[in-house]
Design an enzyme around this catalytic site. Sequence first.
Site, mmCIF file in Angstrom:
data_model
loop_
_atom_site.group_PDB
_atom_site.id
_atom_site.type_symbol
_atom_site.label_atom_id
_atom_site.label_comp_id
_atom_site.label_asym_id
_atom_site.label_seq_id
_atom_site.Cartn_x
_atom_site.Cartn_y
_atom_site.Cartn_z
ATOM 1 N N ASP A 1 0.855 -1.199 0.000
ATOM 2 C CA ASP A 1 0.000 0.000 0.000
ATOM 3 C C ASP A 1 0.890 1.248 0.000
ATOM 4 O O ASP A 1 1.755 1.393 0.866
ATOM 5 C CB ASP A 1 -0.903 -0.020 1.247
ATOM 6 C CG ASP A 1 -1.959 1.078 1.202
ATOM 7 O OD1 ASP A 1 -3.144 0.747 1.312
ATOM 8 O OD2 ASP A 1 -1.584 2.258 1.071
ATOM 9 N N ASP B 1 -3.495 2.301 -5.598
ATOM 10 C CA ASP B 1 -2.327 2.364 -4.709
ATOM 11 C C ASP B 1 -2.115 1.114 -3.857
ATOM 12 O O ASP B 1 -1.219 1.097 -3.022
ATOM 13 C CB ASP B 1 -2.371 3.640 -3.847
ATOM 14 C CG ASP B 1 -2.877 3.405 -2.438
ATOM 15 O OD1 ASP B 1 -3.888 2.693 -2.280
ATOM 16 O OD2 ASP B 1 -2.242 3.933 -1.509
ATOM 17 N N GLU B 2 -2.908 0.065 -4.040
ATOM 18 C CA GLU B 2 -2.646 -1.131 -3.229
ATOM 19 C C GLU B 2 -2.932 -2.407 -3.987
ATOM 20 O O GLU B 2 -3.773 -2.445 -4.879
ATOM 21 C CB GLU B 2 -3.438 -1.101 -1.913
ATOM 22 C CG GLU B 2 -4.918 -1.057 -2.097
ATOM 23 C CD GLU B 2 -5.661 -1.152 -0.766
ATOM 24 O OE1 GLU B 2 -5.343 -2.009 0.070
ATOM 25 O OE2 GLU B 2 -6.599 -0.365 -0.595
#
Length: 345
Positions: free
Chosen positions: A9, A103-104
């Site tokens: 993350d 983003d993860e």
Amino acid sequence: MQRKIIHVDCDCFYAAVEMRDFPHLQGKPVAVSGTSLRGVLSTCNYEARAFGLHSAMPTHKAVALCPHVILQPHRFDAYREASERIQAIFLQYTDTIEPLSLDEAFLDVTGSDLFSGSATLLAQHIRQQIEKEVGITVSAGIAPNKFLAKVASDWNKPNGSFTISPAHVERFVYQLPVKKIFGVGAKSAERLKLFGIETCGDLHDHSVTELVNQFGKSGLRLYELSRGIDDRPVSNDRTRKSLSIEHTFNTNLPTLGACLGKLPNLYETLISRLKKKQDLGIRSLFMKIKYADFRQTTIERCLPLDSGSYQSLLLSALKDHHQPVRLMGLGVRFKDDDKNQLSLF
Ligand code: TTP
Ligand code: MG
């Protein structure tokens, strides 16, 4: 076989990309929000978090708490580009990648022999490579399943990692607050507290039957997760379910005409974000409206993707509400690929 899962993350993702591209921002409190005081923060860097700022906080409140915060407008292309570069790095180490957002992502590295099979060292290597090649930091969680890997990536944030080895699962979950379980929000946590349940260890005092009687299907999930059991595979065929954009206006739009006037720009923004996703197949279009009194409505219909369709959604949304409009959002929902495949048989 015991799985080895890494959850990665990015740290304050949008803000990190801003600080990378505009070095004068480094070390100062920065929030990404657009410059209007009427919106909310998408995120903020850790310097801003020290003042109590966080994602989804109204921008005017953020400015009140931290008057010198620097408000950056969104640059979605830059975030998407950073995300794609990170995905390309993941692909150097495993094909089994499940992105959850820009983003993860989960990575299943069970089959990797790198670093003598140490997922912890592999995660460290990936984090260093991302920092060097993409210019932002990420945190990682390493564990035998998805649930624990996701909890672990948050454990030493920012720019940190945490490993929960199989031997430590039991001890780790015992003290874990139930609100760390995905799906247990503030309301569910309150409800569990009424039963004296605050940690996963507290859940161990209840049989699966008790939990199912009390909480329905999620009772079983609570029973398993509180023991660190999660068999969900990392699935790399997950497709995005929807995409939308929205805008909070500087001044409320008083009439239908004023709203219609804003549609072309919003539609263009949506189309530019959709560019690469057209091939997914669009099932329906939706429009979100937030009124001056903060009430909101979302209207969804199966219509062709063109600006006329959004006009008709807008007309429907405003038909019964004679309130000025504060926010408009346009979105598309994609066809469900899994279902399409099943219907082939
Ligand atoms: P998060 O991973 O939730 O947050 P973050 O990366 O900014 O910070 P952290 O270090 O705690 O991981 O979300 C990723 C990005 O998604 C974030 O940079 C901006 C966007 N986002 C929003 O636009 N609105 C929101 O409410 C949230 C939570 C995130
Ligand atoms: Mg993040």
